[in-house]
Design an enzyme around this catalytic site. Structure first.
Site, PDB file in Angstrom:
ATOM      1  N   ILE A 103       0.841  -1.191   0.000  1.00 54.67           N
ATOM      2  CA  ILE A 103       0.000   0.000   0.000  1.00 54.67           C
ATOM      3  C   ILE A 103       0.886   1.253   0.000  1.00 54.67           C
ATOM      4  O   ILE A 103       0.582   2.232  -0.689  1.00 54.67           O
ATOM      5  CB  ILE A 103      -0.968  -0.030   1.201  1.00 54.67           C
TER       6      ILE A 103
ATOM      7  N   ASN B  49      14.199   0.078  10.868  1.00 53.80           N
ATOM      8  CA  ASN B  49      13.453  -0.941  11.611  1.00 53.80           C
ATOM      9  C   ASN B  49      12.918  -0.247  12.867  1.00 53.80           C
ATOM     10  O   ASN B  49      13.689   0.210  13.706  1.00 53.80           O
ATOM     11  CB  ASN B  49      14.395  -2.097  11.984  1.00 53.80           C
ATOM     12  N   VAL B  50      11.589  -0.180  13.004  1.00 52.63           N
ATOM     13  CA  VAL B  50      11.013   0.582  14.122  1.00 52.63           C
ATOM     14  C   VAL B  50      11.272  -0.078  15.483  1.00 52.63           C
ATOM     15  O   VAL B  50      11.021   0.527  16.522  1.00 52.63           O
ATOM     16  CB  VAL B  50       9.495   0.844  13.948  1.00 52.63           C
TER      17      VAL B  50
ATOM     18  N   LEU C 187       2.967   0.423   8.210  1.00 53.90           N
ATOM     19  CA  LEU C 187       3.586  -0.836   8.589  1.00 53.90           C
ATOM     20  C   LEU C 187       2.837  -1.487   9.736  1.00 53.90           C
ATOM     21  O   LEU C 187       2.167  -0.826  10.528  1.00 53.90           O
ATOM     22  CB  LEU C 187       5.060  -0.600   8.946  1.00 53.90           C
TER      23      LEU C 187
ATOM     24  N   ALA D 271       2.449  -8.877  13.082  1.00 53.25           N
ATOM     25  CA  ALA D 271       2.142  -9.785  14.186  1.00 53.25           C
ATOM     26  C   ALA D 271       2.698 -11.144  13.795  1.00 53.25           C
ATOM     27  O   ALA D 271       2.830 -11.447  12.600  1.00 53.25           O
ATOM     28  CB  ALA D 271       0.636  -9.861  14.404  1.00 53.25           C
TER      29      ALA D 271
ATOM     30  N   TYR E 118      -8.241 -11.940  12.655  1.00 57.09           N
ATOM     31  CA  TYR E 118      -7.431 -10.713  12.725  1.00 57.09           C
ATOM     32  C   TYR E 118      -6.879 -10.538  14.145  1.00 57.09           C
ATOM     33  O   TYR E 118      -5.817  -9.979  14.347  1.00 57.09           O
ATOM     34  CB  TYR E 118      -8.245  -9.500  12.261  1.00 57.09           C
TER      35      TYR E 118
ATOM     36  N   LYS F  78      -4.805  -2.322  16.008  1.00 53.60           N
ATOM     37  CA  LYS F  78      -5.423  -1.260  15.193  1.00 53.60           C
ATOM     38  C   LYS F  78      -6.343  -0.382  16.034  1.00 53.60           C
ATOM     39  O   LYS F  78      -6.446   0.830  15.787  1.00 53.60           O
ATOM     40  CB  LYS F  78      -6.182  -1.846  14.007  1.00 53.60           C
TER      41      LYS F  78
ATOM     42  N   ILE G  28      -6.803  -5.787   0.616  1.00 48.62           N
ATOM     43  CA  ILE G  28      -6.056  -5.705  -0.642  1.00 48.62           C
ATOM     44  C   ILE G  28      -5.011  -6.810  -0.610  1.00 48.62           C
ATOM     45  O   ILE G  28      -4.400  -7.040   0.437  1.00 48.62           O
ATOM     46  CB  ILE G  28      -5.329  -4.335  -0.774  1.00 48.62           C
ATOM     47  N   ARG G  29      -4.775  -7.464  -1.725  1.00 51.50           N
ATOM     48  CA  ARG G  29      -3.721  -8.494  -1.759  1.00 51.50           C
ATOM     49  C   ARG G  29      -2.347  -7.842  -1.751  1.00 51.50           C
ATOM     50  O   ARG G  29      -1.935  -7.200  -2.708  1.00 51.50           O
ATOM     51  CB  ARG G  29      -3.872  -9.390  -2.983  1.00 51.50           C
TER      52      ARG G  29
ATOM     53  N   ALA H 202       1.733  -8.755   3.130  1.00 52.43           N
ATOM     54  CA  ALA H 202       1.214  -9.043   4.479  1.00 52.43           C
ATOM     55  C   ALA H 202      -0.104  -9.804   4.408  1.00 52.43           C
ATOM     56  O   ALA H 202      -0.302 -10.770   5.143  1.00 52.43           O
ATOM     57  CB  ALA H 202       1.051  -7.749   5.275  1.00 52.43           C
TER      58      ALA H 202
HETATM   59  P1  NAD Z   1       3.174  -4.916   3.222  1.00 52.04           P
HETATM   60  O1  NAD Z   1       3.685  -6.233   3.685  1.00 52.04           O
HETATM   61  O2  NAD Z   1       3.485  -4.517   1.853  1.00 52.04           O
HETATM   62  O3  NAD Z   1       3.642  -3.761   4.210  1.00 52.04           O
HETATM   63  C1  NAD Z   1       3.951  -3.973   5.556  1.00 52.04           C
HETATM   64  C2  NAD Z   1       5.265  -3.270   5.807  1.00 52.04           C
HETATM   65  O4  NAD Z   1       5.610  -3.296   7.180  1.00 52.04           O
HETATM   66  C3  NAD Z   1       6.429  -3.905   5.032  1.00 52.04           C
HETATM   67  O5  NAD Z   1       7.017  -2.936   4.198  1.00 52.04           O
HETATM   68  C4  NAD Z   1       7.387  -4.299   6.122  1.00 52.04           C
HETATM   69  O6  NAD Z   1       8.739  -4.158   5.758  1.00 52.04           O
HETATM   70  C5  NAD Z   1       7.016  -3.313   7.218  1.00 52.04           C
HETATM   71  N1  NAD Z   1       7.497  -3.685   8.544  1.00 52.04           N
HETATM   72  C6  NAD Z   1       7.205  -4.809   9.251  1.00 52.04           C
HETATM   73  N2  NAD Z   1       7.893  -4.814  10.405  1.00 52.04           N
HETATM   74  C7  NAD Z   1       8.629  -3.666  10.434  1.00 52.04           C
HETATM   75  C8  NAD Z   1       9.554  -3.100  11.357  1.00 52.04           C
HETATM   76  N3  NAD Z   1       9.897  -3.729  12.500  1.00 52.04           N
HETATM   77  N4  NAD Z   1      10.114  -1.896  11.061  1.00 52.04           N
HETATM   78  C9  NAD Z   1       9.818  -1.275   9.910  1.00 52.04           C
HETATM   79  N5  NAD Z   1       8.950  -1.751   8.993  1.00 52.04           N
HETATM   80  C10 NAD Z   1       8.372  -2.941   9.249  1.00 52.04           C
HETATM   81  O7  NAD Z   1       1.590  -4.975   3.484  1.00 52.04           O
HETATM   82  P2  NAD Z   1       0.451  -3.845   3.391  1.00 52.04           P
HETATM   83  O8  NAD Z   1      -0.810  -4.624   3.308  1.00 52.04           O
HETATM   84  O9  NAD Z   1       0.785  -2.848   2.374  1.00 52.04           O
HETATM   85  O10 NAD Z   1       0.480  -3.182   4.841  1.00 52.04           O
HETATM   86  C11 NAD Z   1       0.678  -1.793   5.060  1.00 52.04           C
HETATM   87  C12 NAD Z   1      -0.289  -1.257   6.119  1.00 52.04           C
HETATM   88  O11 NAD Z   1      -1.610  -1.326   5.597  1.00 52.04           O
HETATM   89  C13 NAD Z   1      -0.320  -2.036   7.433  1.00 52.04           C
HETATM   90  O12 NAD Z   1      -0.464  -1.122   8.504  1.00 52.04           O
HETATM   91  C14 NAD Z   1      -1.579  -2.859   7.301  1.00 52.04           C
HETATM   92  O13 NAD Z   1      -2.097  -3.202   8.572  1.00 52.04           O
HETATM   93  C15 NAD Z   1      -2.453  -1.879   6.574  1.00 52.04           C
HETATM   94  N6  NAD Z   1      -3.667  -2.427   5.925  1.00 52.04           N
HETATM   95  C16 NAD Z   1      -3.557  -3.441   5.003  1.00 52.04           C
HETATM   96  C17 NAD Z   1      -4.695  -3.932   4.389  1.00 52.04           C
HETATM   97  C18 NAD Z   1      -4.624  -5.066   3.396  1.00 52.04           C
HETATM   98  O14 NAD Z   1      -5.626  -5.725   3.157  1.00 52.04           O
HETATM   99  N7  NAD Z   1      -3.490  -5.317   2.782  1.00 52.04           N
HETATM  100  C19 NAD Z   1      -5.947  -3.376   4.708  1.00 52.04           C
HETATM  101  C20 NAD Z   1      -6.029  -2.333   5.635  1.00 52.04           C
HETATM  102  C21 NAD Z   1      -4.862  -1.868   6.235  1.00 52.04           C
HETATM  103  O1  0WE Z   2      -3.247  -5.491   8.596  1.00 54.31           O
HETATM  104  C1  0WE Z   2      -3.293  -6.399   7.791  1.00 54.31           C
HETATM  105  C2  0WE Z   2      -2.135  -7.375   7.683  1.00 54.31           C
HETATM  106  C3  0WE Z   2      -1.417  -7.486   8.978  1.00 54.31           C
HETATM  107  C4  0WE Z   2      -0.367  -8.552   9.098  1.00 54.31           C
HETATM  108  C5  0WE Z   2      -0.223  -9.650   8.268  1.00 54.31           C
HETATM  109  C6  0WE Z   2       0.768 -10.586   8.503  1.00 54.31           C
HETATM  110  C7  0WE Z   2       0.930 -11.841   7.691  1.00 54.31           C
HETATM  111  C8  0WE Z   2       2.360 -12.360   7.707  1.00 54.31           C
HETATM  112  C9  0WE Z   2       0.489  -8.437  10.162  1.00 54.31           C
HETATM  113  N1  0WE Z   2       1.461  -9.333  10.418  1.00 54.31           N
HETATM  114  C10 0WE Z   2       1.609 -10.395   9.603  1.00 54.31           C
HETATM  115  N2  0WE Z   2       2.597 -11.300   9.908  1.00 54.31           N
HETATM  116  C11 0WE Z   2       2.958 -12.307   9.060  1.00 54.31           C
HETATM  117  O2  0WE Z   2       3.817 -13.141   9.400  1.00 54.31           O
HETATM  118  N3  0WE Z   2      -4.394  -6.526   6.996  1.00 54.31           N
HETATM  119  C12 0WE Z   2      -5.505  -5.632   7.184  1.00 54.31           C
HETATM  120  C13 0WE Z   2      -4.561  -7.613   6.006  1.00 54.31           C
HETATM  121  C14 0WE Z   2      -5.285  -8.704   6.698  1.00 54.31           C
HETATM  122  O3  0WE Z   2      -4.654  -9.516   7.582  1.00 54.31           O
HETATM  123  C15 0WE Z   2      -5.598 -10.392   8.093  1.00 54.31           C
HETATM  124  C16 0WE Z   2      -6.848 -10.102   7.519  1.00 54.31           C
HETATM  125  C17 0WE Z   2      -6.653  -9.026   6.629  1.00 54.31           C
HETATM  126  C18 0WE Z   2      -7.682  -8.346   5.814  1.00 54.31           C
HETATM  127  C19 0WE Z   2      -5.444 -11.401   9.041  1.00 54.31           C
HETATM  128  C20 0WE Z   2      -6.562 -12.170   9.389  1.00 54.31           C
HETATM  129  C21 0WE Z   2      -7.795 -11.884   8.840  1.00 54.31           C
HETATM  130  C22 0WE Z   2      -7.949 -10.867   7.898  1.00 54.31           C
END
Ligand code: NAD
Ligand code: 0WE
Length: 258
Positions: free
Chosen positions: A20, A67-68, A95, A98, A158, A165, A194-195, A198
């Site tokens: 994202i 790295n946070v 970012l 879990a 979740y 969150k 969104i695919r 994560a």
């Molecule tokens: P993504 O895996 O592309 O992004 C997650 C990022 O977190 C990665 O770039 C990873 O390097 C970073 N990260 C993890 N641990 C870290 C650390 N210790 N220090 C610094 N960076 C770290 O996946 P995404 O789906 O783009 O996730 C981005 C945000 O969007 C997250 O907050 C996620 O909860 C949120 N989100 C995702 C969705 C979804 O369906 N994909 C929906 C709503 C919200």
């Molecule tokens: O916030 C997220 C993703 C969060 C996430 C995903 C992973 C998978 C890989 C955090 N940590 C990890 N750790 C890993 O090892 N989303 C909103 C996408 C998401 O994650 C889900 C969802 C949706 C939607 C988890 C369970 C159910 C629905």
């Protein structure tokens, strides 16, 4: 109209072309912002290389490891911003993490360390980065984070991320209250599923996406670029009266009761 020229924007959370944060970085660049990109470093430097190649077309003027979980990396990131840019206008927090073990099964079985890790990386990091950004946002600013409906409703699996969150969304309100007098706005975008890297690691994500496609008013999911457009709006003067809010970019899914 939407103009971010002269604005310095730090974007966290790009891992690959599905992130994202990548959608957001592209739209901020399109609006004319000067970008700084941070990445999560690994031992072999693979992530650095991959993200560097991806973001090259956006000509970032800063590209830094952050790295946070590492206080020193955060310190040096903002020290570099102070030296190289002088001021910061935009912070994108995108970012979350879990342990995979804690994203399925019984929530009551979440371990102490799993709970702490999820909240440290996914929630506390916003507080930490905002605190570091505050003294650099001398001309006001905009902070945007990413959240999910699972922080408000109980969504299967979740689990601990939902608690993270919920804490993140409340942190947005407390940060907005504190930073408002300095004309720093703090908002969250609640994106629909969104695919991404994560989400693809999560079992059943495709079923969730199909459910959204059937139920959401727009009968589809949203894209990273649509989230990016909403982020660009929240970072621009077009949203100058908006702070402390959670903006749903979810094709309308959140309003539905059935
Ligand atoms: P993504 O895996 O592309 O992004 C997650 C990022 O977190 C990665 O770039 C990873 O390097 C970073 N990260 C993890 N641990 C870290 C650390 N210790 N220090 C610094 N960076 C770290 O996946 P995404 O789906 O783009 O996730 C981005 C945000 O969007 C997250 O907050 C996620 O909860 C949120 N989100 C995702 C969705 C979804 O369906 N994909 C929906 C709503 C919200
Ligand atoms: O916030 C997220 C993703 C969060 C996430 C995903 C992973 C998978 C890989 C955090 N940590 C990890 N750790 C890993 O090892 N989303 C909103 C996408 C998401 O994650 C889900 C969802 C949706 C939607 C988890 C369970 C159910 C629905």
């Amino acid at each position: 109209m939407l103009n971010l020229t002269g604005k310095n924007a730090l974007v966290t959370g790009i891992a690959n072309n599905r992130s994202i944060a990548w959608g957001i970085a592209q739209q901020l660049h399109k609006a004319g912002a000067n970008l700084g990109i941070t990445y999560l470093p690994d031992e072999r430097g693979k992530m650095e290389k991959k993200v560097a190649e991806l973001v090259e077309p956006l000509n970032p003027s800063l590209f830094l490891p952050c790295n946070v979980q590492d206080e020193d990396q955060i310190k040096s990131t903002f020290e570099t911003i102070r030296e190289q840019w002088g001021k910061l206008d935009i912070l994108i927090h995108c970012l979350a993490f879990a342990s995979k073990d804690d994203l399925s099964g019984d929530f009551s079985q979440t371990s102490r360390s799993g709970f702490n890790t999820a909240l440290e990386i996914s929630t506390y990091s916003l507080v930490q980065l905002s605190g570091a950004a505050k003294p650099l946002m001398t001309e006001g600013g905009s902070i945007v984070t990413l959240t999910y409906l699972g922080g408000v409703r109980a969504i299967p699996n979740y689990n601990v991320m939902g608690v993270a969150k919920a804490g993140l969304e409340m942190s947005v309100r407390y940060l907005a209250a504190e930073l408002g007098p300095q004309n720093i706005r703090v908002n969250a975008i609640s994106a629909g599923p969104i695919r991404t890297l994560a989400s693809s690691a999560v079992g059943g994500i495709l079923d969730m996406i199909h459910h959204v496609e059937e139920v959401a008013p727009l009968r589809r999911t949203v894209s990273q670029l649509e989230v990016g457009n909403a982020a660009a709006f929240l970072c621009s003067d077009l949203s100058s009266g908006i702070t402390g809010q959670i903006l749903y970019v979810d094709a309308g899914y959140e309003i539905m009761g059935m």
